[in-house]
Write a protein that holds these residues in place. Sequence first.
Motif, PDB file in Angstrom:
ATOM      1  N   UNK A  89       0.800  -1.213   0.000  1.00 47.93           N
ATOM      2  CA  UNK A  89       0.000   0.000   0.000  1.00 47.93           C
ATOM      3  C   UNK A  89       0.836   1.267   0.000  1.00 47.93           C
ATOM      4  N   UNK A  90       1.856   1.307   0.859  1.00 44.19           N
ATOM      5  CA  UNK A  90       2.683   2.515   0.934  1.00 44.19           C
ATOM      6  C   UNK A  90       3.557   2.685  -0.300  1.00 44.19           C
ATOM      7  N   UNK A  91       4.120   1.592  -0.785  1.00 40.40           N
ATOM      8  CA  UNK A  91       4.945   1.717  -1.987  1.00 40.40           C
ATOM      9  C   UNK A  91       4.103   2.191  -3.169  1.00 40.40           C
ATOM     10  N   UNK A  92       2.870   1.721  -3.256  1.00 36.16           N
ATOM     11  CA  UNK A  92       2.024   2.186  -4.359  1.00 36.16           C
ATOM     12  C   UNK A  92       1.651   3.655  -4.174  1.00 36.16           C
ATOM     13  N   UNK A  93       1.335   4.066  -2.949  1.00 36.00           N
ATOM     14  CA  UNK A  93       1.090   5.485  -2.704  1.00 36.00           C
ATOM     15  C   UNK A  93       2.283   6.325  -3.116  1.00 36.00           C
ATOM     16  N   UNK A  94       3.476   5.758  -2.982  1.00 36.11           N
ATOM     17  CA  UNK A  94       4.705   6.459  -3.345  1.00 36.11           C
ATOM     18  C   UNK A  94       4.983   6.426  -4.838  1.00 36.11           C
ATOM     19  N   UNK A  95       4.073   5.830  -5.623  1.00 34.32           N
ATOM     20  CA  UNK A  95       4.217   5.841  -7.070  1.00 34.32           C
ATOM     21  C   UNK A  95       4.893   4.631  -7.656  1.00 34.32           C
ATOM     22  N   UNK A 347      -8.747  12.533   0.691  1.00 29.63           N
ATOM     23  CA  UNK A 347      -9.118  13.923   0.921  1.00 29.63           C
ATOM     24  C   UNK A 347      -7.896  14.781   0.648  1.00 29.63           C
ATOM     25  N   UNK A 348      -8.059  15.814  -0.155  1.00 32.00           N
ATOM     26  CA  UNK A 348      -6.958  16.716  -0.504  1.00 32.00           C
ATOM     27  C   UNK A 348      -7.391  18.138  -0.174  1.00 32.00           C
ATOM     28  N   UNK A 349      -6.741  18.717   0.825  1.00 31.99           N
ATOM     29  CA  UNK A 349      -7.145  20.021   1.361  1.00 31.99           C
ATOM     30  C   UNK A 349      -6.032  21.044   1.151  1.00 31.99           C
ATOM     31  N   UNK A 350      -6.431  22.257   0.767  1.00 30.81           N
ATOM     32  CA  UNK A 350      -5.467  23.335   0.650  1.00 30.81           C
ATOM     33  C   UNK A 350      -5.423  23.967  -0.720  1.00 30.81           C
ATOM     34  N   UNK A 367       1.388   9.690  -5.311  1.00 34.71           N
ATOM     35  CA  UNK A 367       2.799   9.987  -5.479  1.00 34.71           C
ATOM     36  C   UNK A 367       3.059  10.898  -6.661  1.00 34.71           C
ATOM     37  N   UNK A 368       2.359  10.640  -7.770  1.00 30.62           N
ATOM     38  CA  UNK A 368       2.533  11.479  -8.963  1.00 30.62           C
ATOM     39  C   UNK A 368       2.100  12.910  -8.702  1.00 30.62           C
ATOM     40  N   UNK A 369       1.053  13.081  -7.898  1.00 32.31           N
ATOM     41  CA  UNK A 369       0.574  14.419  -7.569  1.00 32.31           C
ATOM     42  C   UNK A 369       1.577  15.158  -6.685  1.00 32.31           C
ATOM     43  N   UNK A 370       2.147  14.432  -5.721  1.00 32.37           N
ATOM     44  CA  UNK A 370       3.122  15.048  -4.816  1.00 32.37           C
ATOM     45  C   UNK A 370       4.336  15.553  -5.594  1.00 32.37           C
ATOM     46  N   UNK A 371       4.889  14.715  -6.454  1.00 36.20           N
ATOM     47  CA  UNK A 371       6.068  15.144  -7.204  1.00 36.20           C
ATOM     48  C   UNK A 371       5.736  16.273  -8.161  1.00 36.20           C
ATOM     49  N   UNK A 372       4.558  16.211  -8.748  1.00 41.09           N
ATOM     50  CA  UNK A 372       4.141  17.275  -9.661  1.00 41.09           C
ATOM     51  C   UNK A 372       4.049  18.601  -8.918  1.00 41.09           C
ATOM     52  N   UNK A 382       1.464   6.263 -11.994  1.00 40.39           N
ATOM     53  CA  UNK A 382       0.459   7.192 -11.491  1.00 40.39           C
ATOM     54  C   UNK A 382       0.270   8.396 -12.381  1.00 40.39           C
ATOM     55  N   UNK A 383      -0.924   8.988 -12.266  1.00 42.50           N
ATOM     56  CA  UNK A 383      -1.264  10.207 -13.000  1.00 42.50           C
ATOM     57  C   UNK A 383      -1.523  11.318 -12.004  1.00 42.50           C
ATOM     58  N   UNK A 384      -0.914  12.462 -12.218  1.00 43.84           N
ATOM     59  CA  UNK A 384      -1.076  13.586 -11.301  1.00 43.84           C
ATOM     60  C   UNK A 384      -2.521  14.087 -11.297  1.00 43.84           C
ATOM     61  N   UNK A 385      -3.017  14.368 -10.102  1.00 43.47           N
ATOM     62  CA  UNK A 385      -4.344  14.973  -9.952  1.00 43.47           C
ATOM     63  C   UNK A 385      -4.261  16.491  -9.879  1.00 43.47           C
TER      64      UNK A 385
END
Length: 394
Positions: A89-95, A347-350, A367-372, A382-385
């Motif tokens: 789960x964590x590795x996938x969250x990390x992309x 949930x994505x806040x901010x 993960x893709x969103x974080x790096x983006x 992953x695809x950035x949101x």
Amino acid sequence: MSVDNKRVIMIVLDSVGAGEAPDAAAYGDLGSNTLGHIADETPGFALPNLARLGLGNILPLKGVPPTDNPLAAFGRLREVSCGKDTTAGHWELAGTPVTRPLPTYPNGFPPELIAEFERRIGRKTLGNVAASGTLIIQELGGQHLRTGYPIVYTSADSVFQIAAHEEVIPLTRLYEMCHIARGLLVDKHGVGRVIARPFVGEPGYFQRTANRRDFSLLPPEGNVFMRLRQAGVVTVAIGKIHDIFAGQNIDFSYHTAGNTDGMDKLLAALDKHPAGFIWANLVDFDMLYGHRNNVAGYAAALQEFDAFLPQLLVKIRPGDLLIITADHGNDPTTPSTDHSREYVPLLAYGLAAGVDLQIRSTFADVGATVTDYLGAAKTLAGASMLPLLVKEEA
């Protein structure tokens, strides 16, 4: 806004699943719904702060109604990794999804592997079975006290766990044994984690302590920590995140002794680290309540986190993106005490509020969103949101 002024804070509510995944049957998890079933079975259940963010807009939850004006973007993530454990789960969250199942040992580890482990640590072992960690120390703890032999066991996950009384095998020696096991468990026996499970107490009253440590396989290349480090972004790990990623590409790490301590450490980290990536895991949902089928305890832990949210949100400043999600399910209302294959909430806040992110096809979109957002090279998958989350300029 420059990258230097941006910060992503990600919180994994360990095991807080949001309904059975489409492939739940393949994992024996049809009907699992961690959040939904806890809400149904808990009188007066309410999560008002998570509701304001939009949790009730993700799935039907008794006591957590949808809102017309959620403060966060909301959706669910579907796992594509082979497995339903912490590492996957964590590795996938990390992309970096896990594309091949990590080995599991429902009948215990091969005798030749245990024999070599015993040779290297210089003593025999007890157990070598798949078992509940709390039960096996009650069953074998007395024998462990008499012999000094560590208790080896596994679970439905890809783990090699070593339990020992802190007064019989000191923590430093227990961690050394874990390092020895980690060196043995490679290639076809490359389990996701070797876990130190220290405990204290007397027969009939043994209790595990907060001195657990996880010794992970090296994570795949191309993950979010690697990409951020390459881009010069500060990375911070809170709780077992450091262990899950074997400490790789992490600048600062803060060990925690449970959810309450983890929340305190997160607030402190927000004051200390004004930019970069802060990733926290709150483990008690899974470790103390999901694996023990403790519905009341799980519900109370969710309500504790909900009550904590206002303290967190007041520290979210312009340029911050807060992501709240999970790594798998662990429905405490089912007969199983294992993880469950479920969607997880998102949930994505901010940034943009009220955006329905729908069901994402992989955890790796996070993960893709974080790096983006932080200006690093894209994660392996992953695809950035971000295009859905960035407010349009007037």
